[in-house]
Structures are given as C-alpha cells and as structure tokens.
Design a protein around this motif. Structure first.
Motif, mmCIF file in Angstrom:
data_model
loop_
_atom_site.group_PDB
_atom_site.id
_atom_site.type_symbol
_atom_site.label_atom_id
_atom_site.label_comp_id
_atom_site.label_asym_id
_atom_site.label_seq_id
_atom_site.Cartn_x
_atom_site.Cartn_y
_atom_site.Cartn_z
ATOM 1 N N ALA A 1 -7.151 -0.699 -8.139
ATOM 2 C CA ALA A 1 -6.285 0.782 -8.599
ATOM 3 C C ALA A 1 -6.056 1.526 -7.555
ATOM 4 N N ALA A 2 -7.110 2.174 -8.167
ATOM 5 C CA ALA A 2 -7.364 3.545 -7.359
ATOM 6 C C ALA A 2 -6.990 3.462 -5.761
ATOM 7 N N LEU A 3 -6.971 2.547 -4.951
ATOM 8 C CA LEU A 3 -7.205 2.049 -4.172
ATOM 9 C C LEU A 3 -5.540 1.423 -3.121
ATOM 10 N N MET A 4 -5.157 1.525 -4.285
ATOM 11 C CA MET A 4 -3.467 0.756 -4.158
ATOM 12 C C MET A 4 -2.407 1.657 -4.717
ATOM 13 N N ARG A 5 -1.504 1.680 -4.303
ATOM 14 C CA ARG A 5 -0.321 2.982 -4.998
ATOM 15 C C ARG A 5 0.372 1.501 -5.635
ATOM 16 N N LYS A 6 0.684 2.204 -6.911
ATOM 17 C CA LYS A 6 2.072 0.340 -7.947
ATOM 18 C C LYS A 6 2.615 0.534 -7.074
#
Length: 298
Positions: free
Chosen positions: A257-262
């Motif tokens: 999740a830290a490397l991919m936006r919601k």
C-alpha cells in the motif's frame, strides 16, 4: 542500491573531493572535482555541478590562478542560470498541476482562460530557448498537459510524441527512470484519446521493458503498465485471455500500500471488473466487485 542511483554517484564524487581537500591533497581534490563535474553533467545533476564549480573556484583562489578562477566563476554562473530556468519551468508545472487538481467536468470559460495564460507564457514559445534537456522535458510536459486539459487531443498527442522522441535520443531516460515512465504514460494516454491503439500497445510494451533495480520505480512501472494494458484492451474492444490478464493484475495488486495509491488500486480493480463483465465472465466479475467493496473509498 546507491551504486545504481545516478544522483548519489555525483554526491559521492563531490564528498570525496571535499575530503581530499581537507586532508591537504589539493591537486588530487582538483582532479576529483573535475570528475564530479563531468559525472554531474552526464546525469543532469545541475545542483551538484554548481556546488563542484563553486568548490573548484575556491581551490583556484587558493592557488592564486586568476584565469582558472574566472573560468570556474563563468561556469558556475552558467550552471546557476540553467537551474534558474528549470525552476521557472517547475513553477509553471506546479501552476498547471494545481489548476488541474481542481478542474471541473465541464471546462468553464474562466478555467480555460487560465490554461491559455499558462500556455502563452514566454518560456513556452520556442523550444530553441531551452538551455538544458530538463527544460526541454518540462517544455513539452506542460504543453502536453495544457492540450489534454483544454480538450485539444491532436496537440495532446503531438506534444507527448515530441517529448518522447526528443528525450529518447539523449541519456535522459537512463538517468531519470521516473521521467521515462511518465513520458511513456502520457504518450500512451494520448494514443488512446486519438484511437491509435497499435501505437498504444507498442509504447506500453516499451514501458514494461524499462529496466530498473529500484523497488519504487519497479512498482510505478508495474502499476502504470497494468492499468494502461486494461485501458487499451477496453478502448480497442480487444478480447483478452483472462488467465493471462489475472496473472498481471494479481502481481500488481500485491504491491504494498505504501507504494501504490488508493485511487490506483480502485482504478485497477474497476477496470478488471468491467473487462470480466464485457467478456461474460460473471463469476470473475462478482469476485472483483467483492474486492472493490473491501477498499476504503472517500
């Protein structure tokens, strides 16, 4: 790995030159600074280059060599002017990005005038005035964004293509992987808007082939490739092998999740849901709808 980061390489050379100077090894420090300058030029690392020229000027002052002092001073000023030009382009890019973030579905006359004001800026009149490849990239990037947001799809594609064709003939993509990803992403989107599906597929394959050992850049590349892959297939009404596509999407959704936006995760699952539905794969469609429901949405 820091050895693969071009900007870190410049900083290491510069630090080593400083260390040699502090140890009293003036000649060796001077040679190291010249190496640092050469590397910084190669990497378009103008801030490191400016610092290196400034330090070299101090060494020549210590050596009482007036001619070399003036040479270093002139190069320092030239580099400073390049940085100043890039900063002006950065401000223009920030201005259009800020405007785009608040854009409405139907472009108002007031917003359109703001875009026209940006595109008519003297810096965007002539590419020949740009003194560095970084400025050239910003020149085409801003014109690409303005064309897209103003609904001028023909010029959107033209500027995106010119940006790619100009930068690919330099070492810019080798030095700045993010620039490579961003340039191809804009170009592929412009192909889709202009129904150039074969070109979109070709450029998306080039995007997927970008080589990097950065975890972050690999994630960005994978996210953009997967999303554009689905967008291209939907726009061109191409039937896909669901097993092949699911392998790509599963790999992408495993990105932390830290490397991919919601919003990117939502977009990817939405596109996959539509793709499955269009091919009558209702069991898979239901599964992706359930995945969609689990996501946090504002």
């Amino acid at each position: 790995s820091s050895y693969s980061d071009n900007y870190v390489k410049s900083k290491k050379q510069l630090s080593y030159a400083r260390l040699l100077f502090q140890k009293g090894m003036i000649t060796q420090s001077e040679k190291q600074l010249l190496k640092a300058i050469k590397l910084a030029k190669h990497n378009f690392d103008f801030y490191s280059e400016l610092e290196a020229w400034s330090y070299l000027r101090k060494i020549h002052q210590f050596q009482l060599d007036k001619e070399l002092v003036n040479t270093a001073k002139n190069e320092e000023h030239k580099t400073y002017m390049i940085i100043q030009e890039i900063q002006e382009f950065e401000l223009l890019h920030f201005e259009i990005s800020a405007l785009a973030s608040t854009r409405e579905n139907n472009l108002s006359s007031e917003t359109l005038e703001k875009y026209k004001k940006i595109i008519s800026h003297p810096k965007l009149e002539n590419i020949e005035k740009c003194s560095s490849i970084v400025a050239v990239s910003y020149f085409y990037r801003i014109r690409t964004m303005c064309s897209e947001y103003m609904g001028d799809m023909e010029n959107f594609h033209l500027n995106a293509l010119l940006r790619y064709e100009t930068l690919k003939n330099t070492n810019c993509f080798e030095v700045d992987v993010w620039e490579h990803i961003n340039t191809l992403n804009n170009l592929i989107e412009s192909c889709l808007f202009n129904d150039k599906f074969e070109d979109a597929v070709r450029f998306n394959n080039l995007l997927n082939q970008i080589d990097t050992n950065s975890v972050y850049m690999n994630s960005r590349k994978q996210i953009r490739y997967s999303t554009l892959f689905l967008q291209i297939s939907l726009a061109s009404k191409q039937l896909l092998s669901i097993n092949e596509v699911e392998d790509i999407i599963k790999k992408t959704l495993l990105i932390p999740a830290a490397l991919m936006r919601k919003d990117e995760r939502i977009e990817l699952i939405t596109l996959m849901t539509i793709s499955c539905f269009n091919q009558g794969l209702y069991k898979e469609t239901t599964r992706y709808i359930n995945e969609f429901r689990k996501l946090i949405k504002s």
